[in-house]
Design a protein around this motif. Structure first.
Motif, PDB file in Angstrom:
ATOM      1  N   ALA A 153      35.926  32.644  43.733  1.00 18.31           N
ATOM      2  CA  ALA A 153      37.151  32.824  44.514  1.00 18.31           C
ATOM      3  C   ALA A 153      38.267  31.919  44.001  1.00 18.31           C
ATOM      4  O   ALA A 153      39.426  32.339  43.891  1.00 18.31           O
ATOM      5  CB  ALA A 153      36.867  32.529  45.995  1.00 18.31           C
ATOM      6  N   GLU A 154      37.915  30.690  43.662  1.00 12.58           N
ATOM      7  CA  GLU A 154      38.921  29.762  43.157  1.00 12.58           C
ATOM      8  C   GLU A 154      39.444  30.225  41.798  1.00 12.58           C
ATOM      9  O   GLU A 154      40.643  30.115  41.516  1.00 12.58           O
ATOM     10  CB  GLU A 154      38.309  28.356  43.028  1.00 12.58           C
ATOM     11  N   ALA A 155      38.565  30.769  40.973  1.00 10.34           N
ATOM     12  CA  ALA A 155      38.988  31.268  39.671  1.00 10.34           C
ATOM     13  C   ALA A 155      39.973  32.419  39.812  1.00 10.34           C
ATOM     14  O   ALA A 155      40.969  32.512  39.086  1.00 10.34           O
ATOM     15  CB  ALA A 155      37.769  31.710  38.853  1.00 10.34           C
ATOM     16  N   VAL A 156      39.710  33.314  40.772  1.00  8.63           N
ATOM     17  CA  VAL A 156      40.633  34.433  41.004  1.00  8.63           C
ATOM     18  C   VAL A 156      41.978  33.912  41.480  1.00  8.63           C
ATOM     19  O   VAL A 156      43.044  34.362  41.021  1.00  8.63           O
ATOM     20  CB  VAL A 156      40.033  35.418  42.027  1.00  8.63           C
ATOM     21  N   ARG A 157      41.953  32.935  42.387  1.00  3.76           N
ATOM     22  CA  ARG A 157      43.219  32.362  42.876  1.00  3.76           C
ATOM     23  C   ARG A 157      44.010  31.705  41.748  1.00  3.76           C
ATOM     24  O   ARG A 157      45.242  31.734  41.741  1.00  3.76           O
ATOM     25  CB  ARG A 157      42.940  31.312  43.956  1.00  3.76           C
ATOM     26  N   ASN A 158      43.311  31.095  40.814  1.00  2.00           N
ATOM     27  CA  ASN A 158      43.978  30.389  39.720  1.00  2.00           C
ATOM     28  C   ASN A 158      44.455  31.322  38.609  1.00  2.00           C
ATOM     29  O   ASN A 158      44.982  30.858  37.591  1.00  2.00           O
ATOM     30  CB  ASN A 158      43.043  29.334  39.125  1.00  2.00           C
ATOM     31  N   GLY A 159      44.231  32.620  38.789  1.00  2.14           N
ATOM     32  CA  GLY A 159      44.765  33.568  37.826  1.00  2.14           C
ATOM     33  C   GLY A 159      43.879  33.898  36.659  1.00  2.14           C
ATOM     34  O   GLY A 159      44.334  34.473  35.674  1.00  2.14           O
ATOM     35  N   GLU A 160      42.586  33.548  36.750  1.00  2.00           N
ATOM     36  CA  GLU A 160      41.699  33.821  35.615  1.00  2.00           C
ATOM     37  C   GLU A 160      41.576  35.317  35.336  1.00  2.00           C
ATOM     38  O   GLU A 160      41.388  35.719  34.186  1.00  2.00           O
ATOM     39  CB  GLU A 160      40.319  33.216  35.887  1.00  2.00           C
ATOM     40  N   TYR A 161      41.714  36.142  36.361  1.00  2.00           N
ATOM     41  CA  TYR A 161      41.637  37.594  36.191  1.00  2.00           C
ATOM     42  C   TYR A 161      43.011  38.247  36.213  1.00  2.00           C
ATOM     43  O   TYR A 161      43.114  39.467  36.152  1.00  2.00           O
ATOM     44  CB  TYR A 161      40.747  38.204  37.281  1.00  2.00           C
ATOM     45  N   GLY A 162      44.049  37.433  36.300  1.00  2.00           N
ATOM     46  CA  GLY A 162      45.392  37.965  36.324  1.00  2.00           C
ATOM     47  C   GLY A 162      45.689  38.662  37.646  1.00  2.00           C
ATOM     48  O   GLY A 162      45.107  38.339  38.685  1.00  2.00           O
ATOM     49  N   LYS A 163      46.590  39.654  37.600  1.00  2.00           N
ATOM     50  CA  LYS A 163      46.942  40.435  38.777  1.00  2.00           C
ATOM     51  C   LYS A 163      46.567  41.900  38.567  1.00  2.00           C
ATOM     52  O   LYS A 163      46.620  42.408  37.451  1.00  2.00           O
ATOM     53  CB  LYS A 163      48.436  40.319  39.077  1.00  2.00           C
ATOM     54  N   ALA A 164      46.211  42.536  39.661  1.00  2.00           N
ATOM     55  CA  ALA A 164      45.832  43.948  39.572  1.00  2.00           C
ATOM     56  C   ALA A 164      47.057  44.793  39.253  1.00  2.00           C
ATOM     57  O   ALA A 164      48.178  44.463  39.650  1.00  2.00           O
ATOM     58  CB  ALA A 164      45.214  44.401  40.890  1.00  2.00           C
ATOM     59  N   PRO A 165      46.877  45.871  38.497  1.00  2.00           N
ATOM     60  CA  PRO A 165      48.001  46.771  38.222  1.00  2.00           C
ATOM     61  C   PRO A 165      48.464  47.471  39.489  1.00  2.00           C
ATOM     62  O   PRO A 165      47.726  47.565  40.475  1.00  2.00           O
ATOM     63  CB  PRO A 165      47.411  47.762  37.209  1.00  2.00           C
ATOM     64  N   VAL A 166      49.673  47.950  39.459  1.00  2.00           N
ATOM     65  CA  VAL A 166      50.220  48.644  40.623  1.00  2.00           C
ATOM     66  C   VAL A 166      49.381  49.877  40.954  1.00  2.00           C
ATOM     67  O   VAL A 166      49.137  50.193  42.127  1.00  2.00           O
ATOM     68  CB  VAL A 166      51.692  49.040  40.365  1.00  2.00           C
ATOM     69  N   GLU A 167      48.919  50.571  39.934  1.00  4.47           N
ATOM     70  CA  GLU A 167      48.073  51.743  40.137  1.00  4.47           C
ATOM     71  C   GLU A 167      46.777  51.563  39.349  1.00  4.47           C
ATOM     72  O   GLU A 167      46.746  50.914  38.308  1.00  4.47           O
ATOM     73  CB  GLU A 167      48.788  53.012  39.666  1.00  4.47           C
ATOM     74  N   GLY A 168      45.709  52.133  39.858  1.00  2.38           N
ATOM     75  CA  GLY A 168      44.434  52.093  39.151  1.00  2.38           C
ATOM     76  C   GLY A 168      43.688  50.788  39.292  1.00  2.38           C
ATOM     77  O   GLY A 168      42.911  50.415  38.405  1.00  2.38           O
ATOM     78  N   ALA A 169      43.875  50.056  40.389  1.00  3.22           N
ATOM     79  CA  ALA A 169      43.200  48.777  40.572  1.00  3.22           C
ATOM     80  C   ALA A 169      41.687  48.939  40.594  1.00  3.22           C
ATOM     81  O   ALA A 169      40.950  48.052  40.145  1.00  3.22           O
ATOM     82  CB  ALA A 169      43.681  48.112  41.862  1.00  3.22           C
ATOM     83  N   ARG A 170      41.202  50.099  41.086  1.00  2.00           N
ATOM     84  CA  ARG A 170      39.761  50.290  41.189  1.00  2.00           C
ATOM     85  C   ARG A 170      39.082  50.509  39.840  1.00  2.00           C
ATOM     86  O   ARG A 170      37.859  50.511  39.755  1.00  2.00           O
ATOM     87  CB  ARG A 170      39.453  51.467  42.116  1.00  2.00           C
TER      88      ARG A 170
END
Length: 207
Positions: A153-170
C-alpha cells in the motif's frame, strides 16, 4: 645538466659558462640542447647515450627513468587493488541510499551489486552474504502477510505503480495483481478467509 619536463617529454640541456673574450664582451651562462625522450621512458635511447656523460646518464635515470618506473609500478598495483574500488563503491552506495529516500528504486537494480559483494574473497573468510535468518515460527505467516500488504500500500501511495489511465484501468498490471490478491484473501475456496472460517477463527457469513 638541465632537464625540462614539458608535457610527456623531457628535454635535456648541458649548461656551460662562456668566458669573456675578444668576441664576447661579457661572460655569461649558456645551454646546449642535447636531445629529448619520453617522460615515461624505460631506458635511455642510444642517440642520447652517445652524447651524455656517465654523470649525466645517472642524473637522467634518477630524475626521469626512476620516477617513471615507480609510477608504472604504482599504477599496476592500483589496477589489482580491490580496496580503493570497495571504498568508492561504498561511497556511491551511501549516496544512492540517501537519494532513494525521495526516489525509490526497483529491487532488481541491486541484483548485480549483491552478486558482486557475495563473490568478494575475504582475509578472515567471513562471508559477505548475511547469515540465514532463524526458521520462522508457523504462526508468523499472518504477520508477514499483513506487513507485506502494508508495504504494498505504501509503495502504491509513493507512486511505484504510477497512476491508472483514464480508460482501461482494469487492463493494468496493478489491477490484475489486486484482483488476485483479493481472491487470495477472501475470494474463493482456497482463500485465507475460507481457511480461517474452517478453523473457527472467523465466523461464516449468514445467508
Amino acid at each position: 645538466m638541465k632537464i625540462n619536463l614539458r608535457g610527456r617529454r623531457a628535454y635535456l640541456y648541458r649548461r656551460r659558462w662562456v668566458p669573456a673574450g675578444p668576441d664576447v664582451p661579457h661572460a655569461h651562462p649558456a645551454e646546449d640542447y642535447l636531445g629529448a625522450l619520453d617522460a615515461d621512458a624505460e631506458f635511455i635511447p642510444p642517440e642520447l647515450l652517445s652524447v651524455l656523460t656517465e654523470a649525466e646518464q645517472a642524473q637522467l635515470r634518477e630524475k626521469v627513468l626512476l620516477p617513471a618506473t615507480q609510477a608504472r609500478a604504482a599504477a599496476a598495483k592500483r589496477e589489482l587493488d580491490p580496496l580503493w574500488r570497495i571504498a568508492e563503491a561504498s561511497r556511491l552506495l551511501t549516496e544512492a541510499a540517501h537519494c532513494s529516500q525521495s526516489a525509490l528504486v526497483p529491487g532488481s537494480t541491486l541484483t548485480a551489486a549483491r552478486k558482486a559483494l557475495e563473490s568478494i574473497r575475504l582475509i578472515d573468510h567471513v562471508p559477505t552474504r548475511p547469515s540465514a535468518p532463524p526458521p520462522r515460527a508457523k504462526d508468523q505467516r499472518l504477520e508477514e502477510a499483513l506487513a507485506a500488504i502494508k508495504a504494498a500500500a505504501e509503495a502504491v501511495r509513493n507512486g511505484e505503480y504510477g497512476k491508472a489511465p483514464v480508460e482501461g484501468a482494469r487492463s493494468t498490471r496493478a489491477y490484475r495483481l489486486w484482483s488476485e490478491l483479493y481472491r487470495a484473501v477472501e475470494g474463493d475456496e482456497r482463500s485465507l478467509l475460507r481457511a480461517l472460517q474452517e478453523k473457527g477463527f472467523v465466523k461464516w457469513r449468514k445467508g
